[in-house]
Design an enzyme around this catalytic site. Structure first.
Site, PDB file in Angstrom:
ATOM      1  N   THR A  12       0.491  -0.938   0.016  1.00 42.13           N
ATOM      2  CA  THR A  12      -0.195   0.324   0.034  1.00 42.13           C
ATOM      3  C   THR A  12       0.555   1.027   0.360  1.00 42.13           C
ATOM      4  O   THR A  12       0.710   2.375  -0.717  1.00 42.13           O
ATOM      5  CB  THR A  12      -1.478  -0.358   1.145  1.00 42.13           C
ATOM      6  OG1 THR A  12      -1.358  -1.329   0.838  1.00 42.13           O
ATOM      7  CG2 THR A  12      -1.786   0.917   1.292  1.00 42.13           C
ATOM      8  N   ASP A  57       1.520  -6.124  -4.566  1.00 34.73           N
ATOM      9  CA  ASP A  57       0.629  -6.270  -3.170  1.00 34.73           C
ATOM     10  C   ASP A  57       1.152  -7.648  -2.894  1.00 34.73           C
ATOM     11  O   ASP A  57       1.369  -8.681  -3.400  1.00 34.73           O
ATOM     12  CB  ASP A  57      -0.906  -7.081  -3.411  1.00 34.73           C
ATOM     13  CG  ASP A  57      -2.167  -6.765  -2.837  1.00 34.73           C
ATOM     14  OD1 ASP A  57      -2.220  -5.562  -3.144  1.00 34.73           O
ATOM     15  OD2 ASP A  57      -1.826  -7.477  -1.772  1.00 34.73           O
TER      16      ASP A  57
HETATM   17  N1  ASP Z   1      -2.683  -5.278   0.092  1.00 34.58           N
HETATM   18  C1  ASP Z   1      -1.634  -4.623   1.119  1.00 34.58           C
HETATM   19  C2  ASP Z   1      -0.734  -5.656   0.592  1.00 34.58           C
HETATM   20  O1  ASP Z   1      -0.206  -6.182   1.291  1.00 34.58           O
HETATM   21  C3  ASP Z   1      -2.112  -3.926   2.368  1.00 34.58           C
HETATM   22  C4  ASP Z   1      -1.127  -3.161   2.643  1.00 34.58           C
HETATM   23  O2  ASP Z   1       0.353  -2.772   2.335  1.00 34.58           O
HETATM   24  O3  ASP Z   1      -1.996  -2.615   3.561  1.00 34.58           O
HETATM   25  O4  ASP Z   1       0.845  -5.312   0.105  1.00 34.58           O
END
Ligand code: ASP
Length: 336
Positions: A12, A57
């Site tokens: 993220t 991700d």
């Molecule tokens: N879906 C994202 C990831 O794990 C969530 C995050 O980074 O907070 O890459």
């Protein structure tokens, strides 16, 4: 001047809005870092940025990426005082655990961090997470793989993601916090590792077939029989409380016994984040022990999974893996 290598793997923190939701974008992160003045202040340690490709991700992170991240650290080990690994929060605790086993005798900080809100958004928690991680990595007080998030520095293989949307997203239920970042960064000296006695050893991981089963009331164990083949090298069973499973005519036990005879190592973890498995306290757990399962004590499922990958990648036989699952190798469990 201390020097830190930032390794961006995705997550993220560096994502952009797309019509399909947030997603990582190659090259964009360097631009983002330019917009954070604190990262270019005289008080900030020198840093360099490298990115793994493709940016992911963290739901898509596999053993391949773990090996890549660890290689990037090992190849640059002598040139930098510490490392910050930017990673998605979803599987950050797995990667932190994996790196802790891959990097034996670590004498420099490896700090994993990320954010719940991307840096491109005004309320991003990424700014503080990255700046403080950079300072911790440069300071060199911790000599282990750790995870910094929401003002707390945690041992990486003790951390678990606890909140899907809170800014304090991780907890370390069975080991004290390594440091708290308030007005100053206060280290909990008693919780830190002493310097290692040997040189860094890099253990690469192999894609070992392992599994995780979470028991629940009414679980039909016979449905799991088909995955308990000779191919399965290790399995983590998330049990109730201190290691209990439903009796159900002990339907699981013949399956476990067979799996054990096949050479599969069964590790018992608890669904309770806090406290330890203690096989044999109740009738419902003693049978697991007699069937050949090992107690994971207070290890997290994330660390148990990473440890199975590690021990099998070392080429150990079943008995040696089993023995090591009950020993603390990187501070991942409390052995009383
Ligand atoms: N879906 C994202 C990831 O794990 C969530 C995050 O980074 O907070 O890459």
């Amino acid at each position: 001047m201390k020097k830190v290598l930032i390794i961006n793997t995705g997550g993220t923190i560096g994502m952009v809005r797309t019509p399909n939701g947030y997603a990582p974008k190659a090259g964009y992160f360097r631009e983002l870092l330019e917009t954070i003045p604190e990262l270019h202040s005289e008080e900030t340690p020198d840093w360099e940025l490298t990115e793994t490709s493709p940016l992911l991700d963290s739901s898509n992170i596999t053993v391949v990426e773990w090996n890549r991240i660890a290689s990037a650290i090992v190849e640059n080990y002598d040139r930098f005082d510490g490392f910050v690994v930017l990673h998605g929060t979803d599987t950050m605790a797995y990667t932190a655990s994996a790196l802790s086993f891959m990097l034996e005798n670590l004498s420099k900080p490896v700090v994993l961090t990320g954010s719940q809100i991307p840096l491109c958004e005004i309320r991003s928690d990424g700014r503080d997470n990255i700046i403080t991680s950079l300072l911790i990595a440069a300071e060199g007080k911790v000599r282990e793989v750790c995870l910094f998030f929401g003002g707390e520095l945690l041992r990486g293989n003790r951390a678990t993601k606890y909140s899907a949307d809170g800014l304090i997203a991780f907890v370390s239920p069975n080991y004290p916090t390594l440091a708290e970042a308030g007005i100053s960064i206060k280290y909990n000296e008693a919780a830190l590792f002493a310097p290692p006695s040997g040189d860094l050893i890099f253990h690469t991981f192999e894609d070992v077939p392992i599994g995780v089963i979470k028991v629940f009331p009414g679980i039909q164990f016979s449905l799991f029989e088909s995955i308990m083949t000779e191919k399965l090298r290790g399995i983590v069973i998330e049990t109730f409380g201190a290691g209990n499973i439903p009796g159900d005519g002990n339907a699981l036990l013949p399956i476990i016994k067979r799996a054990f005879a096949n050479g599969t190592v069964l590790t018992v973890c608890s669904q309770c984040p806090q406290g330890a498995v203690s096989l044999g306290v109740y009738e419902t757990s003693g049978a697991l022990k007699r069937a050949g399962a090992v107690s994971g004590l207070d290890i997290t499922t994330e660390a148990a999974v990473a440890k199975l990958y590690y021990l099998f990648s070392c080429g150990f036989d079943k008995d040696r893996v089993k023995k090591n699952m009950e020993v603390s190798l990187r501070g991942e469990m409390t052995v009383v």
